[in-house]
Enzyme design. Structure first.
Site, mmCIF file in Angstrom:
data_model
loop_
_atom_site.group_PDB
_atom_site.id
_atom_site.type_symbol
_atom_site.label_atom_id
_atom_site.label_comp_id
_atom_site.label_asym_id
_atom_site.label_seq_id
_atom_site.Cartn_x
_atom_site.Cartn_y
_atom_site.Cartn_z
ATOM 1 C CG ASN A 55 2.622 17.223 56.563
ATOM 2 O OD1 ASN A 55 3.428 18.113 56.378
ATOM 3 N ND2 ASN A 55 2.960 15.948 56.560
ATOM 4 C CG ASP A 106 6.241 15.058 55.080
ATOM 5 O OD1 ASP A 106 7.187 14.708 55.795
ATOM 6 O OD2 ASP A 106 5.734 16.192 55.146
ATOM 7 C CB CYS A 140 9.937 17.433 60.514
ATOM 8 S SG CYS A 140 11.654 17.553 59.946
#
Length: 313
Positions: free
Chosen positions: A262, A28, A253
């Site tokens: 994050n 991610d 994102c």
């Protein structure tokens, strides 16, 4: 690391004795970097994270390179790290083809990526919520048949940049359907970082009422408004014991431009260490890993703990 660089341990009642950190930095985090990081560097990143004591490290994603070119080297990377002892290496699989690629390399854990809202399902998957769940069902079924653990990510659980507030029942319904498919674990994503502690508690209550036990839940907070740690603490008080985090605070994102990084793994570990909650993570080694990765990326880490501890050295 010196004692002065560690928090004073003051346990609080009603919290889990141990938290498993689900490290998402290599997947991610790096998928949101503008530069494509060399595969050797990615493999070293995973090894260093494992060396710091992280036992779950999300390694990569078997998504089509057209959509996430930063992870186009998944077939090269996974064999480079798959032999790490005692380390779980889940990978993201967007569809049946992704699962085929993961199975061919011997992956033992996979994740699918759903949405709680129609707008994000359309932006991220080019499908409605129902169509996306229908696509995932045979993927999850086949993964379970092969003996794999399956995680279900649910994005936009607390707010959507197009739709605004997301009804609790809507999120709970998607989670229940993923659980019924066979997902072992559900990660509740605050994709744009708008959650607050009361909202977290209310959603966890709603999930319990929907029949989704807290033992199957993880939380995934972004720190857009500086709420990630307070939201995590609210989840811990509710019984959640799996927390997603990204070393050095990497990630965002690509399909939600208002999303920032994050929750930084170091910031999480500092809080958990101070609460006396066991993680198995060596904060000094983890900080050194994030400092190293920041050097590879050519910019400082956004993690407050990384900055504080690296300045002490």
């Amino acid at each position: 690391m010196t004692a002065s660089a560690l928090p004073m341990t003051v346990p609080a009642p009603g919290l889990p004795a141990r938290v498993r950190i689900h490290e998402v930095g290599p997947r991610d985090g790096l998928q949101n970097e503008s530069a494509v990081v060399p595969v050797e560097t990615k493999a070293e990143f995973v090894r260093r994270l494992a060396g710091a004591g992280l036992t779950t490290v999300e390694a990569t994603s078997f998504v089509h390179p057209k959509w996430v070119p930063q992870l186009a080297d998944a077939e090269q990377l996974f064999p480079m790290v798959s032999g790490l002892p005692g380390v779980r290496l889940p990978v993201l699989v967007p569809n049946g083809r992704g699962l085929d690629r993961a199975l061919a390399l011997g992956a033992r854990e996979v994740a699918v990526f759903a949405s709680a809202t129609e707008s994000f399902a359309k932006a991220n998957l080019n499908r409605t919520v129902d169509e996306a769940l229908a696509m995932f069902e045979p993927v999850v079924t086949r993964a379970v048949e092969h003996g794999l653990r399956v995680r279900g990510y649910v994005s936009m659980c607390f707010g959507d940049p197009w739709e605004g507030a997301v009804p609790l029942a809507q999120v709970a319904g998607v989670c229940r359907r993923l659980a019924e498919m066979g997902c072992d674990e559900l990660s509740l994503g605050d994709t744009i970082g708008v959650a607050t502690p009361g909202h977290v508690t209310a959603l966890l209550d709603a999930l319990g009422e929907e029949g989704v036990p807290v033992s199957r839940l993880a939380v995934h907070f972004h720190d857009t408004y500086g709420q990630a740690l307070s939201n995590t603490l609210a989840a811990l008080r509710h019984g959640v014991s799996v927390v997603d985090a990204s070393a050095g605070g990497l990630g965002g994102c690509p399909y939600a431009k208002s999303a920032t990084g994050n929750l930084a793994t170091e910031d999480l570990v500092w809080m958990l260490d101070g609460l006396g909650i066991e993680t198995g993570v060596d904060l000094g080694r983890l900080t050194a890993t994030s400092v190293w990765m920041a050097e590879q990326l050519g910019r400082p880490s956004p993690s407050r703990t990384v900055r504080a501890l690296s300045h002490k050295e």
